[in-house]
Enzyme design. Structure first.
Site, PDB file in Angstrom:
ATOM      1  N   HIS A 145      65.243  52.736  42.530  1.00  0.00           N
ATOM      2  CA  HIS A 145      65.486  51.700  41.848  1.00  0.00           C
ATOM      3  C   HIS A 145      64.466  51.107  40.819  1.00  0.00           C
ATOM      4  O   HIS A 145      64.329  50.073  40.607  1.00  0.00           O
ATOM      5  CB  HIS A 145      65.506  50.367  42.904  1.00  0.00           C
ATOM      6  CG  HIS A 145      66.550  50.716  44.121  1.00  0.00           C
ATOM      7  ND1 HIS A 145      67.912  50.501  43.709  1.00  0.00           N
ATOM      8  CD2 HIS A 145      66.421  51.290  45.314  1.00  0.00           C
ATOM      9  CE1 HIS A 145      68.795  50.855  44.617  1.00  0.00           C
ATOM     10  NE2 HIS A 145      67.774  51.358  45.672  1.00  0.00           N
ATOM     11  N   TRP A 196      26.736  39.432  43.340  1.00  0.00           N
ATOM     12  CA  TRP A 196      27.993  39.984  42.783  1.00  0.00           C
ATOM     13  C   TRP A 196      28.573  38.837  41.916  1.00  0.00           C
ATOM     14  O   TRP A 196      29.058  37.688  42.463  1.00  0.00           O
ATOM     15  CB  TRP A 196      28.606  40.138  44.093  1.00  0.00           C
ATOM     16  CG  TRP A 196      30.153  41.054  43.702  1.00  0.00           C
ATOM     17  CD1 TRP A 196      30.129  42.540  43.643  1.00  0.00           C
ATOM     18  CD2 TRP A 196      31.500  40.615  43.304  1.00  0.00           C
ATOM     19  NE1 TRP A 196      31.517  42.906  43.144  1.00  0.00           N
ATOM     20  CE2 TRP A 196      32.268  41.554  43.184  1.00  0.00           C
ATOM     21  CE3 TRP A 196      32.000  39.210  43.376  1.00  0.00           C
ATOM     22  CZ2 TRP A 196      33.568  41.521  42.835  1.00  0.00           C
ATOM     23  CZ3 TRP A 196      33.354  39.087  43.338  1.00  0.00           C
ATOM     24  CH2 TRP A 196      34.327  40.200  42.871  1.00  0.00           C
ATOM     25  N   LYS A 252      43.476  53.274  49.453  1.00  0.00           N
ATOM     26  CA  LYS A 252      42.156  54.076  49.528  1.00  0.00           C
ATOM     27  C   LYS A 252      42.150  54.804  48.142  1.00  0.00           C
ATOM     28  O   LYS A 252      40.761  55.095  47.985  1.00  0.00           O
ATOM     29  CB  LYS A 252      42.452  55.069  50.548  1.00  0.00           C
ATOM     30  CG  LYS A 252      42.109  54.725  52.120  1.00  0.00           C
ATOM     31  CD  LYS A 252      40.887  54.092  52.587  1.00  0.00           C
ATOM     32  CE  LYS A 252      40.544  52.558  52.144  1.00  0.00           C
ATOM     33  NZ  LYS A 252      40.987  51.506  52.880  1.00  0.00           N
ATOM     34  N   CYS A 260      27.643  38.888  47.522  1.00  0.00           N
ATOM     35  CA  CYS A 260      25.908  38.645  47.451  1.00  0.00           C
ATOM     36  C   CYS A 260      25.282  38.813  48.995  1.00  0.00           C
ATOM     37  O   CYS A 260      26.069  38.630  49.851  1.00  0.00           O
ATOM     38  CB  CYS A 260      25.825  37.161  47.155  1.00  0.00           C
ATOM     39  SG  CYS A 260      26.589  36.857  45.600  1.00  0.00           S
ATOM     40  N   ARG A 287      27.423  46.098  50.455  1.00  0.00           N
ATOM     41  CA  ARG A 287      28.529  44.902  50.430  1.00  0.00           C
ATOM     42  C   ARG A 287      29.067  44.739  48.871  1.00  0.00           C
ATOM     43  O   ARG A 287      30.031  44.052  48.366  1.00  0.00           O
ATOM     44  CB  ARG A 287      27.816  43.607  50.702  1.00  0.00           C
ATOM     45  CG  ARG A 287      27.411  43.647  52.391  1.00  0.00           C
ATOM     46  CD  ARG A 287      26.651  42.302  52.489  1.00  0.00           C
ATOM     47  NE  ARG A 287      27.056  41.132  52.286  1.00  0.00           N
ATOM     48  CZ  ARG A 287      27.666  40.696  53.607  1.00  0.00           C
ATOM     49  NH1 ARG A 287      27.683  41.133  54.728  1.00  0.00           N
ATOM     50  NH2 ARG A 287      28.298  39.422  53.446  1.00  0.00           N
ATOM     51  N   LYS A 299      32.102  44.712  49.760  1.00  0.00           N
ATOM     52  CA  LYS A 299      32.524  44.782  51.135  1.00  0.00           C
ATOM     53  C   LYS A 299      33.138  43.756  51.886  1.00  0.00           C
ATOM     54  O   LYS A 299      34.177  44.048  52.600  1.00  0.00           O
ATOM     55  CB  LYS A 299      31.474  45.380  52.067  1.00  0.00           C
ATOM     56  CG  LYS A 299      31.759  45.852  53.262  1.00  0.00           C
ATOM     57  CD  LYS A 299      32.538  47.186  53.307  1.00  0.00           C
ATOM     58  CE  LYS A 299      33.159  47.435  54.833  1.00  0.00           C
ATOM     59  NZ  LYS A 299      34.375  48.068  54.977  1.00  0.00           N
ATOM     60  N   GLU A 311      48.520  51.954  52.397  1.00  0.00           N
ATOM     61  CA  GLU A 311      47.136  51.806  52.461  1.00  0.00           C
ATOM     62  C   GLU A 311      46.585  53.450  52.024  1.00  0.00           C
ATOM     63  O   GLU A 311      45.367  53.330  51.401  1.00  0.00           O
ATOM     64  CB  GLU A 311      46.875  51.968  54.164  1.00  0.00           C
ATOM     65  CG  GLU A 311      45.506  52.267  54.543  1.00  0.00           C
ATOM     66  CD  GLU A 311      44.473  51.425  54.212  1.00  0.00           C
ATOM     67  OE1 GLU A 311      44.799  50.231  53.670  1.00  0.00           O
ATOM     68  OE2 GLU A 311      43.390  51.649  54.225  1.00  0.00           O
ATOM     69  N   GLU A 316      41.047  52.722  45.054  1.00  0.00           N
ATOM     70  CA  GLU A 316      39.759  51.857  45.124  1.00  0.00           C
ATOM     71  C   GLU A 316      38.401  52.866  44.844  1.00  0.00           C
ATOM     72  O   GLU A 316      37.513  52.322  44.294  1.00  0.00           O
ATOM     73  CB  GLU A 316      39.683  51.038  46.252  1.00  0.00           C
ATOM     74  CG  GLU A 316      39.531  51.807  47.511  1.00  0.00           C
ATOM     75  CD  GLU A 316      39.159  50.634  48.584  1.00  0.00           C
ATOM     76  OE1 GLU A 316      38.487  49.658  48.449  1.00  0.00           O
ATOM     77  OE2 GLU A 316      39.969  51.110  49.699  1.00  0.00           O
ATOM     78  N   ASN A 374      24.300  32.316  48.148  1.00  0.00           N
ATOM     79  CA  ASN A 374      25.486  32.830  48.309  1.00  0.00           C
ATOM     80  C   ASN A 374      26.781  31.919  48.249  1.00  0.00           C
ATOM     81  O   ASN A 374      26.229  30.795  48.938  1.00  0.00           O
ATOM     82  CB  ASN A 374      25.459  33.735  49.698  1.00  0.00           C
ATOM     83  CG  ASN A 374      24.803  35.053  49.714  1.00  0.00           C
ATOM     84  OD1 ASN A 374      24.053  35.271  48.706  1.00  0.00           O
ATOM     85  ND2 ASN A 374      24.733  35.801  50.692  1.00  0.00           N
ATOM     86  N   GLY A 375      27.588  32.442  47.772  1.00  0.00           N
ATOM     87  CA  GLY A 375      28.692  31.345  47.786  1.00  0.00           C
ATOM     88  C   GLY A 375      29.264  30.637  46.198  1.00  0.00           C
ATOM     89  O   GLY A 375      28.511  31.019  45.389  1.00  0.00           O
TER      90      GLY A 375
HETATM   91  C1  F6R Z   1      39.798  48.119  51.395  1.00  0.00           C
HETATM   92  C2  F6R Z   1      39.166  47.053  51.992  1.00  0.00           C
HETATM   93  C3  F6R Z   1      39.447  45.612  51.538  1.00  0.00           C
HETATM   94  C4  F6R Z   1      39.478  44.787  52.769  1.00  0.00           C
HETATM   95  C5  F6R Z   1      39.701  43.236  52.416  1.00  0.00           C
HETATM   96  C6  F6R Z   1      39.563  42.583  53.446  1.00  0.00           C
HETATM   97  O1  F6R Z   1      39.384  49.488  51.759  1.00  0.00           O
HETATM   98  O2  F6R Z   1      38.394  47.216  52.749  1.00  0.00           O
HETATM   99  O3  F6R Z   1      40.966  45.811  50.924  1.00  0.00           O
HETATM  100  O4  F6R Z   1      40.459  45.079  53.736  1.00  0.00           O
HETATM  101  O5  F6R Z   1      38.619  43.070  51.597  1.00  0.00           O
HETATM  102  O6  F6R Z   1      38.583  42.508  54.250  1.00  0.00           O
HETATM  103  P1  F6R Z   1      38.218  42.148  55.756  1.00  0.00           P
HETATM  104  O7  F6R Z   1      38.936  42.850  56.496  1.00  0.00           O
HETATM  105  O8  F6R Z   1      36.881  42.139  55.902  1.00  0.00           O
HETATM  106  O9  F6R Z   1      38.779  40.755  55.910  1.00  0.00           O
END
Ligand code: F6R
Length: 600
Positions: A500, A73, A481, A2, A27, A595, A477, A484, A99-100
């Site tokens: 395995h 959100w 990517k 949010c 976000r 985000k 990683e 997502e 927010n929260g």
């Molecule tokens: C994936 C991504 C998320 C963040 C995770 C932690 O591309 O960006 O997996 O890495 O939500 O966020 P931060 O780093 O802001 O604590």
């Protein structure tokens, strides 16, 4: 997650709020709304979906010089117009954005609001209804706001307006981020300075359990008991230009491209005039004092932590454990006698990580936050902070923050090794400069990755990434990517683990992306590639110069093997990006994602 923006000044509020909400779109959100106030009262506009739809819904004939806006959100209640913010009290007098998560909203409802018919399923509406109840009793908006806020438990950033007072925005904060921006003849409120950079670069930090009375020409911070608090302003370092896409189609591509510059910026910030590592001696001492390091993080930051462990253990010879933040509280490991906690977080606001930080501080252990947002909650609440200097990362999928986290952890590891007088046979600053050049070679070859994505991934339902040693961590990683942003089901596996179980999933044409950047396992990962090929896999092998074979699909420039994750991830980021574009996905704002994940 949010986002909040508020404005009180001389100009038309609608544009300030809508522009601000657009800046918060990155976000992640599923509905949005604004409330604008003038002498006639408050006008409310809410939509499910994008800000563009809100722009169309807003009545542009209504003039107003104060208002509040929100991107939601969904946490409590489905994403629909009723649950979208702002929310109003029963009489319509009070209007709020939040927010929260209010943890005691059920109790509040039972105790104070049993006679109120609620219009939404949100915990936020409880807050605004409670304020009205308190106002019925106290007949004073500021007192009612303070009283209601003092009854809340949980996390909140709140901005509220009163239809009978077009001179004030009431603000409160606990655990969720909120700033007040200072202007000439106007003031703004924002959950992220990014929303109001067009208006001002000067802000006041709001701390937990503080209330702020924001007027056109004044900002008064108070404690919950009404005591006034003086607070200095600070200038944000975010450059408004960094929040624009420029000529790029997507922020993710821009941010992937920025990685060489970020690495060079890190070198610049963390080196002294003698071209040695410059690090706060207090951080070095905290590292030297620790008998074990616990890295706590989520998602991509967790993946960076896995590589950070290799740096610290290999170079500084301190044992390291890496933990998923959301699991830590319930699965807390047996802690060593002198632990040091490192919180890795791009945003510095991830609620899961913050919950662990609170726990760690209660236990009295030292904590270091490595973040892209100095001044964020995790940064303020830890004992030490190391900034990433990556500039704002707007795409939901993290790219430059991931490589920046690894670079800063490398320097931290080397600085600690220096403190222990461990002789290292390489100069990390020079090695990072080589890394930056290698990244540039890769980002200059975008067409190649576009073609590889088309050939291997864009039509596929699933994909596997395999590697050994640090390559395995990069595979995890790379798969994150891809899944997502393209919604292709993807997993990263340790090459040796395939037999395995997972190899059962390999069938004719299954894409397998293999990394081979480590000489010690070059032979064995190629053995794993043979195994999947024998079962029909469509394998894309990415190796490093010096270890390559003729049949490899792509060869990345040679860098120090320990640092290869900073470089080998770039092809995986670009493959994910192009596969997502080719599948028509919303690259910068993938479905269901936010985000900055500010709820646990
Ligand atoms: C994936 C991504 C998320 C963040 C995770 C932690 O591309 O960006 O997996 O890495 O939500 O966020 P931060 O780093 O802001 O604590």
């Amino acid at each position: 997650m949010c986002g909040i923006v508020g404005y009180i000044g001389q100009n038309d509020t609608k544009e300030v709020l809508l522009n601000g909400l657009e800046k918060l779109e990155y976000r992640g959100y599923d509905s949005a709304g604004i409330a604008i106030e003038n002498e006639q009262g408050v006008n409310l506009f809410k939509v499910k979906g994008r800000i563009a739809a809100l722009r169309e819904k807003v009545d542009h004939n209504v003039s107003s010089t104060m208002g509040i806006g929100h991107t939601r959100w969904a946490t409590h209640g489905a994403p629909n117009v009723d649950n979208a913010h702002p929310h109003q009290s029963a009489s319509g007098r009070f209007t709020i954005v939040h927010n929260g998560v209010i943890e005691n909203y059920v109790e509040i409802r039972k105790e104070y609001l049993s006679d109120v018919t609620l219009k939404s399923d949100t915990d936020t509406e409880i807050v605004v209804q409670l304020i009205e109840k308190m106002h019925d009793e106290l007949q004073d908006t500021a007192k009612a706001f303070r009283k209601a806020v003092s009854l809340l438990t949980g996390s909140y950033a709140l901005a509220m307006i009163d239809a009978e007072d077009n001179e004030t925005i009431y603000v409160a904060k606990n655990k969720s981020p909120l700033l007040v921006g200072i202007g000439e003849g106007f003031n703004v409120v924002a959950s992220d300075a990014m929303a109001t950079l067009r208006e001002t670069d000067t802000y006041k930090e709001i701390r937990d359990k503080e209330i702020v009375i924001v007027r056109r020409d004044s900002v008064e911070i108070q404690l919950l008991d009404g005591t006034k608090v003086e607070r200095e302003t600070f200038k944000t370092e975010i450059d408004a230009a960094d929040t624009e896409k420029g000529t790029y189609d997507h922020f993710m591509l821009k941010e992937t491209d920025e990685q060489p510059f970020v690495i060079r910026k890190i070198i610049q910030h963390y080196q002294n005039e003698a071209e040695e590592i410059k690090m706060d001696p207090a951080i070095r001492n905290a590292m030297l004092d620790a008998d074990r390091i616990y890295i706590v993080a989520a998602g991509t930051s967790y993946n960076a932590g896995l590589v950070g462990k290799q740096f610290i253990e290999n170079l500084a010879k301190i044992p390291v454990e890496v933990h998923i933040a959301s699991e830590f509280s319930y699965n807390m490991p047996l802690l060593s006698e002198k632990p040091l906690f490192i919180f890795l977080s791009q945003s510095g606001e991830t609620a899961d990580s913050r919950a662990v930080l609170v726990q760690v501080k209660e236990l009295g252990h030292p904590a270091l936050t490595i973040t892209n947002v100095p001044g964020s909650t995790l940064s303020r609440e830890a004992d030490f902070t190391l900034p990433l200097y990556a500039g704002p990362e707007i795409a939901v999928a993290s790219t430059k923050a991931y490589t920046a986290q690894m670079a800063v952890m490398l320097l931290l590891a080397v600085d600690t090794a220096n403190g222990k007088e461990i002789k290292l046979d390489f100069n990390p600053l020079q090695e990072l400069a080589i890394v930056a050049n290698a990244m540039e070679v890769l980002t200059d070859q975008k067409e190649t990755f576009e073609t590889l994505a088309q050939n291997y991934l864009s039509e596929s339902r699933n994909a596997f990434f395999i590697g050994r040693g640090v390559d395995y961590f990069v595979c995890v990683e790379g798969s994150l990517k891809l899944k997502e942003i393209s919604y292709i089901q993807a997993e990263g596996f340790a090459g040796g683990e395939l037999k395995h179980g997972t190899i059962a999933l390999i069938e004719e044409g299954t894409p397998v992306i293999a990394l081979a950047t480590q000489s010690s396992v070059n032979h064995s990962i190629r053995g794993n590639v043979q195994e999947v090929n024998a079962r029909g896999a469509n394998t894309l092998l990415i190796s490093m110069k010096g270890l390559e074979h003729d049949e490899d699909a792509f060869v990345i420039p040679a860098v120090n093997e320990l640092l290869s994750p900073l470089v080998s991830v770039v092809p995986l980021q670009l493959l994910a990006y192009y596969a997502a574009v080719q599948r028509g996905a919303d690259v910068d704002k993938p479905r269901n994602l936010a985000k900055s994940v500010t709820v646990e």
